[in-house]
Design an enzyme around this catalytic site. Sequence first.
Site, PDB file in Angstrom:
ATOM      1  N   HIS A 174       1.441  13.129  -6.118  1.00  0.00           N
ATOM      2  CA  HIS A 174       0.893  12.225  -5.100  1.00  0.00           C
ATOM      3  C   HIS A 174       1.735  10.953  -4.999  1.00  0.00           C
ATOM      4  O   HIS A 174       1.211   9.858  -4.767  1.00  0.00           O
ATOM      5  CB  HIS A 174      -0.564  11.874  -5.414  1.00  0.00           C
ATOM      6  CG  HIS A 174      -1.430  11.730  -4.201  1.00  0.00           C
ATOM      7  ND1 HIS A 174      -2.273  12.721  -3.764  1.00  0.00           N
ATOM      8  CD2 HIS A 174      -1.587  10.715  -3.320  1.00  0.00           C
ATOM      9  CE1 HIS A 174      -2.913  12.317  -2.680  1.00  0.00           C
ATOM     10  NE2 HIS A 174      -2.501  11.097  -2.385  1.00  0.00           N
ATOM     11  N   TYR A 176       0.836  -1.201   0.000  1.00  0.00           N
ATOM     12  CA  TYR A 176       0.000   0.000   0.000  1.00  0.00           C
ATOM     13  C   TYR A 176       0.872   1.253   0.000  1.00  0.00           C
ATOM     14  O   TYR A 176       0.615   2.202  -0.750  1.00  0.00           O
ATOM     15  CB  TYR A 176      -0.924   0.010   1.215  1.00  0.00           C
ATOM     16  CG  TYR A 176      -1.769   1.258   1.302  1.00  0.00           C
ATOM     17  CD1 TYR A 176      -2.833   1.457   0.429  1.00  0.00           C
ATOM     18  CD2 TYR A 176      -1.489   2.252   2.238  1.00  0.00           C
ATOM     19  CE1 TYR A 176      -3.602   2.613   0.485  1.00  0.00           C
ATOM     20  CE2 TYR A 176      -2.251   3.406   2.305  1.00  0.00           C
ATOM     21  CZ  TYR A 176      -3.307   3.583   1.430  1.00  0.00           C
ATOM     22  OH  TYR A 176      -4.054   4.739   1.485  1.00  0.00           O
ATOM     23  N   THR A 214      -5.014  19.269  -0.175  1.00  0.00           N
ATOM     24  CA  THR A 214      -4.712  18.371  -1.289  1.00  0.00           C
ATOM     25  C   THR A 214      -5.793  18.459  -2.358  1.00  0.00           C
ATOM     26  O   THR A 214      -6.967  18.234  -2.074  1.00  0.00           O
ATOM     27  CB  THR A 214      -4.582  16.921  -0.793  1.00  0.00           C
ATOM     28  OG1 THR A 214      -3.524  16.853   0.168  1.00  0.00           O
ATOM     29  CG2 THR A 214      -4.279  15.974  -1.945  1.00  0.00           C
ATOM     30  N   GLN A 248      -3.398  18.237   6.964  1.00  0.00           N
ATOM     31  CA  GLN A 248      -3.764  18.085   5.554  1.00  0.00           C
ATOM     32  C   GLN A 248      -5.247  17.786   5.435  1.00  0.00           C
ATOM     33  O   GLN A 248      -5.799  16.987   6.196  1.00  0.00           O
ATOM     34  CB  GLN A 248      -2.953  16.953   4.916  1.00  0.00           C
ATOM     35  CG  GLN A 248      -3.328  16.621   3.492  1.00  0.00           C
ATOM     36  CD  GLN A 248      -4.379  15.521   3.408  1.00  0.00           C
ATOM     37  OE1 GLN A 248      -4.518  14.720   4.327  1.00  0.00           O
ATOM     38  NE2 GLN A 248      -5.132  15.500   2.322  1.00  0.00           N
ATOM     39  N   ARG A 260       0.766   7.992  -7.216  1.00  0.00           N
ATOM     40  CA  ARG A 260      -0.364   7.175  -6.779  1.00  0.00           C
ATOM     41  C   ARG A 260      -1.698   7.588  -7.403  1.00  0.00           C
ATOM     42  O   ARG A 260      -2.722   6.981  -7.112  1.00  0.00           O
ATOM     43  CB  ARG A 260      -0.481   7.233  -5.248  1.00  0.00           C
ATOM     44  CG  ARG A 260       0.690   6.592  -4.542  1.00  0.00           C
ATOM     45  CD  ARG A 260       0.703   6.916  -3.054  1.00  0.00           C
ATOM     46  NE  ARG A 260      -0.431   6.354  -2.345  1.00  0.00           N
ATOM     47  CZ  ARG A 260      -0.541   5.089  -1.954  1.00  0.00           C
ATOM     48  NH1 ARG A 260       0.434   4.225  -2.239  1.00  0.00           N
ATOM     49  NH2 ARG A 260      -1.595   4.662  -1.286  1.00  0.00           N
TER      50      ARG A 260
END
EC number: 1.1.-.-
Length: 379
Positions: free
Chosen positions: A275, A24, A155, A127, A278
């Site tokens: 990111h 992950y 984000t 965040q 990702r």
Amino acid sequence: MIISASTDYRAAAQRRLPPFLFHYIDGGAYAEHTLKRNVSDLSDIALRQRVLRNMSDLSLETELFGETLAMPVALAPVGLTGMYARRGEVQAARAADSRGIPFTLSTVSVCPIEEVAPAIQRPMWFQLYVLRDRGFMRNALERAQAAGVTTLVFTVDMPVPGARYRDAHSGMSGPNASLRRIGQAITHPHWAWDVGLFGRPHDLGNISTYRGNPTGLEDYIGWLGSNFDPSISWKDLEWIREFWKGPMVIKGILDPDDARDAVKFGADGIVVSNHGGRQLDGVLSTARALPAIADAVQGDLKILADSGIRTGLDVVRMLALGADTVLLGRAFVYALAAQGEAGVANLLDLIAKEMRVAMTLTGARRIADIGRDSLVNLP
């Protein structure tokens, strides 16, 4: 296992973690081309060696948003950090605090804001995503302010979750995922004892506090998919800019025009980021995207960068390409998984040491001395 370099922690983490957790954090979107290029493009950048420069008073200190940082590094927001070590967000925050740099808590952390903030001396960052549930967003902002959070990292590159095929193969998602994870935990007793048994509760602390009921790993992917908002625009951020009185950083910028829009919006900073590879495979690596963005907006706001940074040399390369500060994501999670708080603290020491060597041999006595002339050729 001997840890002598900042990059050694990845192998140590893989040995300790169940595969669903290792993959992950280690994996990316689709075929993971951008994930690989984040690292390779950055490592291909050649530094310009200089000698006989009297480097006896070298300093890594820098200023950012009114804070003094021991070095131009902060820990990035990483979801589920608390699954990698017992109450992992608290351990990572303490390590960052002990080394004089900021820690950024993710919206989808295991430990809630109210658990992490009192554990450290310096104010942490928080965040936040744009979500369909605006009530949750306002609640999170109010709780962050009450906890003394100084900087909001917003984000914007996740209006939809990325297609992370590795997760389905590893057991994070896909058929019989829960049974597969249990089987993996049984074969990794150190993790099962430290995190599986004594790291409870295994829920999304910030979300559970708002909802009033546990939101665990089983709910994680479903919650993400149902709450990310593809209708997001700059207009949706205006109320947040009005509400949040501290520094606000827009994370997920890869294009100079978007960086210019962030300036118009009134952001205090941006994070040049894909990111960590990702989200959308095939986009530019951060190292490739950063120079043009720096040319477009440097001086108008602070430029942070992440994705692909594994060593102190990588930090220096990103600074030379135009970043004011970098964020470490995977690198610190590997260290956390391997050795907890002590591992993250040691990683930061190694990165500082690597930065000192690189700065000494490139003739940069201060962080402000690192620039395009520190490079042999721009990519």
